[in-house]
Design a protein around this motif. Structure first.
Motif, PDB file in Angstrom:
ATOM      1  N   ARG A   1      -1.078   9.211  -4.375  1.00 42.99           N
ATOM      2  CA  ARG A   1      -0.785   7.852  -3.918  1.00 42.99           C
ATOM      3  C   ARG A   1       0.530   7.815  -3.158  1.00 42.99           C
ATOM      4  O   ARG A   1       0.650   7.159  -2.114  1.00 42.99           O
ATOM      5  CB  ARG A   1      -0.735   6.882  -5.104  1.00 42.99           C
ATOM      6  N   ALA A   2       1.526   8.512  -3.673  1.00 44.89           N
ATOM      7  CA  ALA A   2       2.823   8.542  -3.006  1.00 44.89           C
ATOM      8  C   ALA A   2       2.719   9.198  -1.628  1.00 44.89           C
ATOM      9  O   ALA A   2       3.317   8.725  -0.647  1.00 44.89           O
ATOM     10  CB  ALA A   2       3.839   9.277  -3.878  1.00 44.89           C
ATOM     11  N   ALA A   3       1.954  10.294  -1.539  1.00 44.68           N
ATOM     12  CA  ALA A   3       1.795  10.986  -0.259  1.00 44.68           C
ATOM     13  C   ALA A   3       1.073  10.100   0.760  1.00 44.68           C
ATOM     14  O   ALA A   3       1.458  10.038   1.938  1.00 44.68           O
ATOM     15  CB  ALA A   3       1.030  12.290  -0.470  1.00 44.68           C
ATOM     16  N   LEU A   4       0.028   9.405   0.337  1.00 43.12           N
ATOM     17  CA  LEU A   4      -0.710   8.532   1.236  1.00 43.12           C
ATOM     18  C   LEU A   4       0.133   7.318   1.637  1.00 43.12           C
ATOM     19  O   LEU A   4       0.058   6.852   2.780  1.00 43.12           O
ATOM     20  CB  LEU A   4      -2.018   8.090   0.592  1.00 43.12           C
ATOM     21  N   ALA A   5       0.921   6.798   0.709  1.00 41.67           N
ATOM     22  CA  ALA A   5       1.803   5.671   1.032  1.00 41.67           C
ATOM     23  C   ALA A   5       2.808   6.073   2.104  1.00 41.67           C
ATOM     24  O   ALA A   5       3.105   5.303   3.028  1.00 41.67           O
ATOM     25  CB  ALA A   5       2.521   5.190  -0.224  1.00 41.67           C
ATOM     26  N   ALA A   6       3.330   7.311   2.010  1.00 42.06           N
ATOM     27  CA  ALA A   6       4.268   7.789   3.022  1.00 42.06           C
ATOM     28  C   ALA A   6       3.563   7.997   4.361  1.00 42.06           C
ATOM     29  O   ALA A   6       4.098   7.627   5.423  1.00 42.06           O
ATOM     30  CB  ALA A   6       4.912   9.088   2.546  1.00 42.06           C
ATOM     31  N   GLU A   7       2.359   8.568   4.343  1.00 42.59           N
ATOM     32  CA  GLU A   7       1.635   8.824   5.590  1.00 42.59           C
ATOM     33  C   GLU A   7       1.323   7.549   6.345  1.00 42.59           C
ATOM     34  O   GLU A   7       1.471   7.486   7.569  1.00 42.59           O
ATOM     35  CB  GLU A   7       0.336   9.571   5.291  1.00 42.59           C
ATOM     36  N   PHE A   8       0.902   6.508   5.619  1.00 44.02           N
ATOM     37  CA  PHE A   8       0.498   5.268   6.278  1.00 44.02           C
ATOM     38  C   PHE A   8       1.577   4.187   6.224  1.00 44.02           C
ATOM     39  O   PHE A   8       1.324   3.038   6.563  1.00 44.02           O
ATOM     40  CB  PHE A   8      -0.801   4.753   5.641  1.00 44.02           C
ATOM     41  N   GLN A   9       2.778   4.593   5.815  1.00 44.56           N
ATOM     42  CA  GLN A   9       3.936   3.694   5.792  1.00 44.56           C
ATOM     43  C   GLN A   9       3.638   2.417   5.001  1.00 44.56           C
ATOM     44  O   GLN A   9       3.857   1.299   5.463  1.00 44.56           O
ATOM     45  CB  GLN A   9       4.377   3.355   7.225  1.00 44.56           C
TER      46      GLN A   9
END
Length: 394
Positions: free
Chosen positions: A254-262
């Motif tokens: 979730r953290a990685a996807l949140a960073a990818e999609f801002q």
């Protein structure tokens, strides 16, 4: 002389959803769950003249953990249900390009040939509400925002007896359990899955589609954190992000996807667990039918879940109607449905097993994709089994 269905439907006041309310609390069919499987069952039964009740714990519209993709075979079911035009009118994205992205190495990209219709990406909030309202318009009564707290066979009688969390009571001659992989109806009636559930969970959210994301691109990606995900182009510039991931890695992903999609760290992620559950018997001779994920959960990799829900809901109701009309016994209806249910999955089980293997063995899947870059015929063949005739473009 008026038909039995017409006589049964005459003189009943209408409920708020547009259907006809049954006086008293006895129904011919009780449907637990108002998703695609339950709504399809209710629509078939109500149109056949059965007094039908749907008990749904949520209030629609609501979202679900799902890739939102409507498989091409689902349209034939929607046509038979008479709601295909309504489904096509819903806001939707369309996927015509399919990218397979390994954890390491280059992606393999396929695209539908010519004018082959693409995968429609329709948010479940829109799709499920359309189906449920169609069932209400056909005559089904809806009890939304009410969960089952009791469901049992009546002692010394042929009926199912249900009590909801609000205290409302209903009885029915037949029952369709269509309330998902963790089916409350099946549990209350003693239909227990055999085997061990997986430790994977499903994550899903809608995020703004990046400006450089091709509008018709659906991406299947294997994550370095473990598991895999699908990224499907939804309507209104949004992207459906759905992932199947080991529970222990969910927070990291979730953290990685949140960073990818801002995304804001507090962005709403919907969760379903466990992702995979053992199957249950499809029917019992006492008038119980199981449809959708309540009976069998398929690997989400291929995006066929909504199709299976629609088709099994349609079949379950059709066999309940046969038994209600006295055309066959309850035992025969249950046996016939169980055979058709098994055949439905048997014809595609090899694709589902291959998808599960690919989703849970990322290193081997990466090797297979590298080979597919050199010899794309096999991947084209497998993809065509799900979405239609494709060609390699990268």
């Amino acid at each position: 002389m008026a038909s039995r269905a017409a006589r049964r439907n005459s003189g009943r006041p209408r409920n708020e959803g547009g259907g006809r309310r049954v006086s008293g609390d006895h129904f011919d069919l009780l449907v637990a769950g108002g998703g695609p499987a339950g709504a399809a069952a209710a629509l078939v039964a109500a149109r056949a003249g059965l007094r039908t009740l749907v008990i749904e714990r949520e209030r629609f519209p609501r979202e679900k953990v799902c890739g939102d993709c409507l498989h091409r075979d689902g349209w034939a079911v929607l046509e038979r249900l008479g709601v295909a035009a309504a489904a096509r009118a819903l806001p939707a994205g369309e996927a015509r390009e399919f990218a397979f992205v390994p954890r390491r190495g280059r992606a393999v990209v396929l695209r539908l040939r010519g004018n082959t219709p693409g995968e429609r990406v329709i948010r479940r909030a829109h799709f499920d509400e359309m189906l449920l309202r169609a069932a209400a318009a056909a005559g089904a009564e809806l009890w939304e925002g009410e969960a089952l707290c009791s469901l049992r066979r009546a002692e010394g009688g042929p009926s199912f007896e249900a009590v909801t969390t609000s205290g409302r009571r209903a009885s029915s001659t037949f029952c369709v359990a269509a309330d998902g992989r963790n089916s409350t109806a099946a549990r209350l009636l003693g239909v227990v899955p055999t085997g061990v559930s997986s430790e994977r969970i499903g994550l899903q959210a809608h995020v703004p589609r990046p400006a450089d994301w091709p509008a018709e691109r659906l991406e299947l990606r294997w994550f370095s954190e473990g598991g895999y995900g699908g990224f499907a182009p939804a309507a209104d510039g949004m992207l459906n992000v759905a992932a199947a991931v080991p529970a222990a890695q969910a927070k990291t992903l979730r953290a990685a996807l949140a960073a990818e999609f801002q995304l804001d760290p507090a962005h709403d992620w919907r969760v379903v667990a466990p992702l995979e559950t053992p199957g249950r018997p499809a029917a019992r001779a006492d008038g119980l039918f199981l449809a959708g994920d309540a009976a069998r959960v398929v690997e989400p990799f291929t995006g066929e879940g909504i199709y299976y829900a629609l088709r099994t809901g349609e079949l379950a109701a059709a066999h309940a109607v046969r038994a209600f009309r006295g055309e066959v016994s309850g035992a025969t209806a249950a046996a016939d449905y169980s055979c058709e249910h098994a055949a439905l999955y048997r014809g595609r089980i090899w694709v589902n097993r291959l998808a599960r293997w690919a989703g849970t063995h990322p290193v081997l899947a990466g090797t297979a994709l590298r080979l597919a870059r050199r010899w794309p015929g096999i991947l084209r063949f497998l993809t065509a089994k799900v979405v239609g005739d494709v060609k390699a473009i990268a």
